[in-house]
Design an enzyme around this catalytic site. Sequence first.
Site, PDB file in Angstrom:
ATOM      1  N   HIS A 226       0.799  -1.233  -0.052  1.00 20.40           N
ATOM      2  CA  HIS A 226       0.015   0.053  -0.031  1.00 20.40           C
ATOM      3  C   HIS A 226       0.828   1.324  -0.065  1.00 20.40           C
ATOM      4  O   HIS A 226       0.228   2.287   0.235  1.00 20.40           O
ATOM      5  CB  HIS A 226      -1.003  -0.016   1.121  1.00 20.40           C
ATOM      6  CG  HIS A 226      -1.635  -1.286   1.375  1.00 20.40           C
ATOM      7  ND1 HIS A 226      -1.465  -2.306   2.304  1.00 20.40           N
ATOM      8  CD2 HIS A 226      -3.012  -1.522   1.068  1.00 20.40           C
ATOM      9  CE1 HIS A 226      -2.353  -3.165   1.699  1.00 20.40           C
ATOM     10  NE2 HIS A 226      -3.268  -2.697   1.238  1.00 20.40           N
ATOM     11  N   GLY A 409      -7.640   9.186   6.246  1.00 17.29           N
ATOM     12  CA  GLY A 409      -8.709  10.304   6.265  1.00 17.29           C
ATOM     13  C   GLY A 409      -9.809  10.126   5.198  1.00 17.29           C
ATOM     14  O   GLY A 409     -11.009  10.069   5.305  1.00 17.29           O
ATOM     15  N   GLY A 491      -9.903  -4.585  18.964  1.00 23.11           N
ATOM     16  CA  GLY A 491      -8.279  -4.506  18.210  1.00 23.11           C
ATOM     17  C   GLY A 491      -7.231  -4.925  19.005  1.00 23.11           C
ATOM     18  O   GLY A 491      -6.350  -5.379  18.498  1.00 23.11           O
ATOM     19  N   ARG A 548       0.296  -1.185  10.586  1.00 21.81           N
ATOM     20  CA  ARG A 548       1.126  -1.179   9.195  1.00 21.81           C
ATOM     21  C   ARG A 548       2.366  -0.423   9.684  1.00 21.81           C
ATOM     22  O   ARG A 548       3.573  -0.872   9.141  1.00 21.81           O
ATOM     23  CB  ARG A 548       0.429  -0.550   7.978  1.00 21.81           C
ATOM     24  CG  ARG A 548      -0.518  -1.363   7.424  1.00 21.81           C
ATOM     25  CD  ARG A 548      -1.357  -0.656   6.323  1.00 21.81           C
ATOM     26  NE  ARG A 548      -2.459  -1.600   5.851  1.00 21.81           N
ATOM     27  CZ  ARG A 548      -3.208  -1.328   4.899  1.00 21.81           C
ATOM     28  NH1 ARG A 548      -3.412  -0.019   4.324  1.00 21.81           N
ATOM     29  NH2 ARG A 548      -4.080  -2.294   4.514  1.00 21.81           N
ATOM     30  N   ASP A 561       0.144   9.796  14.947  1.00 19.10           N
ATOM     31  CA  ASP A 561      -0.466   8.687  14.576  1.00 19.10           C
ATOM     32  C   ASP A 561      -2.025   9.362  13.781  1.00 19.10           C
ATOM     33  O   ASP A 561      -2.480  10.007  14.749  1.00 19.10           O
ATOM     34  CB  ASP A 561      -0.890   7.798  15.521  1.00 19.10           C
ATOM     35  CG  ASP A 561      -1.808   6.567  15.192  1.00 19.10           C
ATOM     36  OD1 ASP A 561      -1.335   5.855  14.321  1.00 19.10           O
ATOM     37  OD2 ASP A 561      -3.098   6.811  15.623  1.00 19.10           O
TER      38      ASP A 561
END
Length: 580
Positions: A226, A409, A491, A548, A561
Amino acid sequence: MTDDIRTKKLINAPEDIIPEAIEGMLLAHPDMLKVEGATKRAIVAKDGPRDGKVGVVVGGGSGHEPAFAGYVGRGLADAAAVGNVFASPSPEHIMDAARAVDGGAGIMFLYGNYTGDVLNFDMAAEECQGMGIPACSFGVTDDVASAPKGREGERRGIAGDFFVFKIAGAAAEAGRDLDGVIAATKKANDNTRSMGVALSACSLPQTGKPNFDIGHDEIEIGMGLHGEPGMRRGKLATADEVTTELMAGILGDMELGSGDEVAVLVNGLGATGPLELYLLHRRAAKILAEKGVKIHYSWVGEYCTSLEMAGASITLLKLDDDLKTLLDMPCKTPALTVAGDLKPAGTLTKRDHASAAAGAEVDLDSLAKDGPITPDLFRKMALNMADAIRENRDWLSELDGVIGDGDHGVTMDIGWTAVRKELAAHDDKTVTQISERMAKAFLDAVGASSGPLYASAFRKAGAQVSDRLNLDAAAVVAWIEGICLGIQSRGGAQVGDKTMIDAWVPAVAKAKEALQSGGDVVACLEAAVIGAKNGRDYTAEIESRRGRSAKLGERSLGHMDPGAASAHVMLVAMTGAAKA
């Protein structure tokens, strides 16, 4: 810097790119593919699924074409769940694919090992099991650059998906049961290694900007699929030098010796053509020959891309007799055809998949009515959050481009746009119902990690105030705490991991302090904003340990972050609406 650079793409409206691409794909391959399910995101093989066969569902974000839908067809995947650009499909997208291929023998879910994909496919597997359908959720972990030997489970899935998907599809086509398909898939994954290099950035259709900076004479060794930064950045080198480094990383991680046999994939990332890819294959083949390793078969071309990124990856699959047999089995898909006789297509019985029960009616008279935050005001607070995310979308994506894949975003805006649409279409009577509506909208629209994380968050937050019609200060704090608890339960992140939790945990702590000091709703919200800002800023001082960006180590220092930043944006918007 990327601020002044705009990229060019042959697209229509960015928000229409996925449905239009799916439509174009179906028109190009009407003999092989169809779309099924209400979401229109499940691309299904016309003659693949059948009774008594394990259904193989692959999937992931768009932008990697021909992965993932390009591998749908006889002998390979039965269906693909299609996510937004660089974002996992949602559980509902995945379930549309699962329902379409359920032949009564179980479902095998396959995807690259990224947080969003893991969360969403795991939720789909849980839903399948709740419906009585055996299911396995499996993430491919071939990227040697993303975690050291001994921590293979933390590795990303990159172009090695190609081999693992082929082996799983062949095992299912051969009639193996779910346990047999799982065993073949695991063996393929355990024997697949990849490493890549990026020469340029790519750009998301929604932003039109490169998602990271790289000099004209620089390369990124070990990059993610990505556009995530890799192991190191260095100066542009020759094709042989780059190939030697990539092969050293791969061969240093797998046991290969004289007499062994491999399959080779030299994969272009979107803007590197066959001429250069054959140079990489030339050097890789020579290195293998020097070790006495035989190449059974090679594929050179674009099989798993990263939009228009320049660069390439090399993948090796170490073969044994069984893996070779499965690799050589015939298949017919838009992106891969292996010649041979395919069995006649079987029939698939449409099964009755139970739907979720409708929510129970609520006795409004039994709910607490003290407190200034009415359901109508809460709805305005939610819409204000949606507006704030839209206004900050590009900034949040730019933050993510530095340490992630550049889509935070964009994906948050997609989720909040869906929330806005759902809230306008329904007149929910309680904060709990509105929160549940937000959860489902986010989950169905986003995929990525943000989808299941914020779906769990809104659901838990709503449950925290299910005994109330209006919210007082204590209930507002309980709702914010529910956000934090929901994210952590889904998570698993903790403070210090450099995630959104680093903003939500101090936000809860500060809000509770204000409540204990006698603060009203606004005071508690303002305190939460301060806590979130402190936590957001703190993330720039620490290394990432999850997601990631965890692959970056010290390179993540100095960068905020994006998930923590969006948490602060939302709390500021909530507070602003409450004060209006």
